[in-house]
Write an enzyme that holds these catalytic residues in place. Structure first.
Site, PDB file in Angstrom:
ATOM      1  N   ASP A  75      33.581  47.562  46.403  1.00  0.00           N
ATOM      2  CA  ASP A  75      34.642  46.658  46.810  1.00  0.00           C
ATOM      3  C   ASP A  75      34.026  45.540  47.644  1.00  0.00           C
ATOM      4  OD1 ASP A  75      37.298  45.796  47.072  1.00  0.00           O
ATOM      5  OD2 ASP A  75      38.023  47.797  47.580  1.00  0.00           O
ATOM      6  N   HIS A  92      35.071  36.590  46.775  1.00  0.00           N
ATOM      7  CA  HIS A  92      35.803  37.717  47.360  1.00  0.00           C
ATOM      8  C   HIS A  92      35.255  39.067  46.899  1.00  0.00           C
ATOM      9  CE1 HIS A  92      39.263  35.534  49.238  1.00  0.00           C
ATOM     10  NE2 HIS A  92      38.771  34.571  48.480  1.00  0.00           N
TER      11      HIS A  92
HETATM   12  C1  GDG Z   1      39.887  41.268  46.445  1.00  0.00           C
HETATM   13  C2  GDG Z   1      38.585  42.064  46.598  1.00  0.00           C
HETATM   14  C3  GDG Z   1      38.743  41.814  49.072  1.00  0.00           C
HETATM   15  C4  GDG Z   1      48.377  46.523  47.468  1.00  0.00           C
HETATM   16  N1  GDG Z   1      49.436  47.215  47.000  1.00  0.00           N
HETATM   17  C5  GDG Z   1      50.534  46.595  47.464  1.00  0.00           C
HETATM   18  C6  GDG Z   1      50.122  45.500  48.233  1.00  0.00           C
HETATM   19  N2  GDG Z   1      48.807  45.481  48.207  1.00  0.00           N
HETATM   20  C7  GDG Z   1      48.004  44.518  48.987  1.00  0.00           C
HETATM   21  C8  GDG Z   1      47.280  45.213  50.111  1.00  0.00           C
HETATM   22  C9  GDG Z   1      46.132  44.241  50.387  1.00  0.00           C
HETATM   23  C10 GDG Z   1      45.889  43.637  49.007  1.00  0.00           C
HETATM   24  O1  GDG Z   1      47.013  43.932  48.183  1.00  0.00           O
HETATM   25  C11 GDG Z   1      44.693  44.280  48.325  1.00  0.00           C
HETATM   26  O2  GDG Z   1      43.551  43.785  48.921  1.00  0.00           O
HETATM   27  P1  GDG Z   1      42.145  44.532  48.795  1.00  0.00           P
HETATM   28  O3  GDG Z   1      41.205  43.858  49.696  1.00  0.00           O
HETATM   29  O4  GDG Z   1      42.310  45.953  49.137  1.00  0.00           O
HETATM   30  O5  GDG Z   1      41.720  44.465  47.258  1.00  0.00           O
HETATM   31  P2  GDG Z   1      41.699  43.391  46.010  1.00  0.00           P
HETATM   32  O6  GDG Z   1      43.067  43.114  45.507  1.00  0.00           O
HETATM   33  O7  GDG Z   1      40.780  44.001  45.013  1.00  0.00           O
HETATM   34  O8  GDG Z   1      41.096  42.033  46.604  1.00  0.00           O
HETATM   35  C12 GDG Z   1      38.560  42.795  47.927  1.00  0.00           C
HETATM   36  C13 GDG Z   1      39.947  40.921  48.835  1.00  0.00           C
HETATM   37  O9  GDG Z   1      39.894  40.301  47.545  1.00  0.00           O
HETATM   38  C14 GDG Z   1      40.053  39.821  49.897  1.00  0.00           C
HETATM   39  O10 GDG Z   1      38.881  39.080  49.980  1.00  0.00           O
HETATM   40  O11 GDG Z   1      38.933  42.541  50.265  1.00  0.00           O
HETATM   41  O12 GDG Z   1      37.334  43.490  48.076  1.00  0.00           O
HETATM   42  O13 GDG Z   1      38.441  42.988  45.497  1.00  0.00           O
HETATM   43  O14 GDG Z   1      46.536  43.234  51.260  1.00  0.00           O
HETATM   44  O15 GDG Z   1      48.176  45.384  51.168  1.00  0.00           O
HETATM   45  N3  GDG Z   1      50.979  44.660  48.852  1.00  0.00           N
HETATM   46  C15 GDG Z   1      52.309  44.913  48.709  1.00  0.00           C
HETATM   47  N4  GDG Z   1      52.774  45.981  47.978  1.00  0.00           N
HETATM   48  C16 GDG Z   1      51.932  46.826  47.345  1.00  0.00           C
HETATM   49  O16 GDG Z   1      52.372  47.795  46.708  1.00  0.00           O
HETATM   50  N5  GDG Z   1      53.188  44.107  49.313  1.00  0.00           N
END
Ligand code: GDG
Length: 465
Positions: free
Chosen positions: A362, A154
């Site tokens: 990222d 990821h």
């Molecule tokens: C890893 C990789 C890759 C965030 N704050 C809240 C909340 N979130 C949710 C978001 C989103 C998820 O968390 C974060 O996903 P990201 O992709 O932005 O980042 P990582 O956590 O670092 O994830 C990344 C991912 O894996 C998938 O392969 O894209 O690059 O680092 O869905 O919405 N959700 C809620 N409340 C919050 O305050 N409910």
């Protein structure tokens, strides 16, 4: 159809729909549709080994194991989060190399593999996720597992020079060749992996077949998506999202909102983002009193030192910006360290004229995709996206920025503030079409199709040691 077994550090959340992200939902859907098992860490530490706990949740089974305190320190906090996470995001300066961590990581990968092995059926399809379990497939193979095993990373795959700074990197890469299919977020990650194999390990690449250590595997980019239609519908129609949207719009009293949503993590470029906002207020006085920047950053990994330090830095910066520019009726920066329910988040995205997503590095970034999916097609907001997020390759209609260039980001915000409705709609439509095409179901199904129908018949080949 064979049973699907998913292995990831954390299992679920399966029952709590409000907390479950699109990824968890997509995986649960697949597990339910074909029957399956989800296996990983329980989230608890416990020094008395209770073995693997298996429970039934509807059509699927959840299997979890605890970690001991030492395993938690060495495998999770240590090798996974103080070595692999910073290094794979190009932060060699934050990487703590420690042999004890690596030994702990290997031990826990072996422990989890031996917990799963007795639960496996002969024709299972096994899909292992992320940097916590690079060595898992090899451990399973050593025990004699002959099932199809795939792995998806990821986070970014670093360049060979960066990876080579990690002691034991050769063993880790060698271990990856126990899998049948390796999936990366972008073709750049895939290129870097192939580069490593060719230049550092003497392997060779033909199309998407990569041969090294006596085995041939498939390595391919599978950019992860979101449940685009589901998220768009939730933002537009759900009661909670609508309530949050209306509350936000009322509170703004005619001002525009810019939003960022990130786990509180040094890879997300938050200090630089705060500085860019300050620069905007400095360079463009017309933004003062007119724009509110809402940054939601739920705390993660609070027991790792680098995270504590960053949190302090951000509190200092936000206090400084609000003290310097705030008015009695306008708080420029709202910085919130708590998680919101997913539906509320959808409403907040929709209420925001600008999505500011500027990680320093990222793997993909799902927030950028969620922000777009949540927009009102008749009056959509503008996405500003880091050129170092994997998502940029699928989202060329976003305003791309270099997150290290504070002035460039400030200018991009100003540009977004004044973008015409016509241009916003055009960019939105192109982005949304792409998100609909490459959604999370497409990601999941194309990975599994590759693993089940295309994987080379390597199983008679020599196993890596
Ligand atoms: C890893 C990789 C890759 C965030 N704050 C809240 C909340 N979130 C949710 C978001 C989103 C998820 O968390 C974060 O996903 P990201 O992709 O932005 O980042 P990582 O956590 O670092 O994830 C990344 C991912 O894996 C998938 O392969 O894209 O690059 O680092 O869905 O919405 N959700 C809620 N409340 C919050 O305050 N409910």
């Amino acid at each position: 159809m064979s049973r699907l077994v998913i292995v990831s550090n954390r299992v679920g959340p399966v029952r709590d729909a409000a907390r479950a992200g699109g990824l968890a939902v997509a995986l649960v859907d697949a597990l339910r549709a074909r029957g399956g098992l989800w296996y990983g860490w329980s989230g608890d530490t416990n020094n008395q080994s209770a073995g693997v706990k298996v429970e039934q949740a509807g059509a699927l089974q959840l299997a979890t194991a605890d970690l001991t305190e030492d395993e938690y320190d060495d495998y999770y906090n240590g090798f996974a989060n103080r070595c692999l996470w910073p290094l794979f995001h190009y932060r060699i300066d934050l990487t703590a190399f420690d042999r004890r961590y690596y030994e702990g990581y290997r031990r826990v990968n072996a422990k989890f593999a031996s917990g799963l092995f007795p639960l496996l059926r002969e024709d299972d399809t096994i899909w292992v996720h992320d940097y916590h379990f690079l060595a898992f497939g090899n451990e399973l193979r050593q025990m004699g597992a002959e099932q199809a095993i795939g792995f998806f990373l990821h986070i970014p795959f670093p360049s060979p020079e960066v990876l080579a700074t990690l002691p034991n990197h050769d063993a880790l890469v060698r271990g990856l060749f126990a899998y049948d299919v390796l999936g990366f977020q972008t073709s750049r990650d895939l290129e870097r992996f192939c580069d490593f194999v060719v230049r550092e390990a003497g392997g060779h690449v033909e199309g998407d077949r990569v041969t090294c250590f006596g085995r041939t595997i498939i390595a391919r980019a599978f950019p992860i998506g979101i449940d685009t239609d589901g998220f768009a519908k939730m933002a537009a129609d759900s009661e909670d999202a609508r309530r949050q949207y209306e509350k936000a719009v009322r509170g703004l009293r005619g001002r525009a909102q810019m939003i960022g949503v990130d786990r509180l993590d040094y890879t997300k470029g938050l200090p630089e983002r705060f500085q860019a906002f300050e620069r905007l207020l400095d360079d463009y006085p017309d933004a003062r009193g007119e724009l509110v920047y809402l940054q939601i950053a739920p705390t993660s990994r609070g027991d790792v030192q680098a995270y504590r330090e960053m949190r302090q830095e951000l509190e200092g910066l936000s206090g400084h910006i609000n003290g310097q520019y705030g008015e009695f009726d306008w708080t420029p920066l709202r910085y919130i360290n708590r998680a919101f329910a997913r539906r509320s988040l959808a409403g907040l995205y929709r209420a925001s004229k600008i999505g500011l997503i500027t990680p320093l590095r990222d793997g993909m970034n799902l927030v950028a995709k969620e922000y777009v999916a949540a927009q009102n097609p008749e009056n959509p907001g503008v996405l500003i996206l880091s050129r170092f997020a994997g998502a940029i390759y699928q989202m060329p209609e976003a305003i791309a920025v270099n997150p290290y260039d504070i002035k460039e980001v400030a200018d991009a915000i100003q540009n977004a503030r004044y973008m015409s409705l016509e241009e916003r709609k055009e960019r939105f439509q192109a982005l949304f079409d792409g998100l609909q095409r490459d959604d999370v179901a497409y990601w999941r199904d194309s990975f599994l199709a590759t693993l089940e129908h295309e994987a080379p018949m390597h199983r008679n080949a020599e196993r890596p040691s």
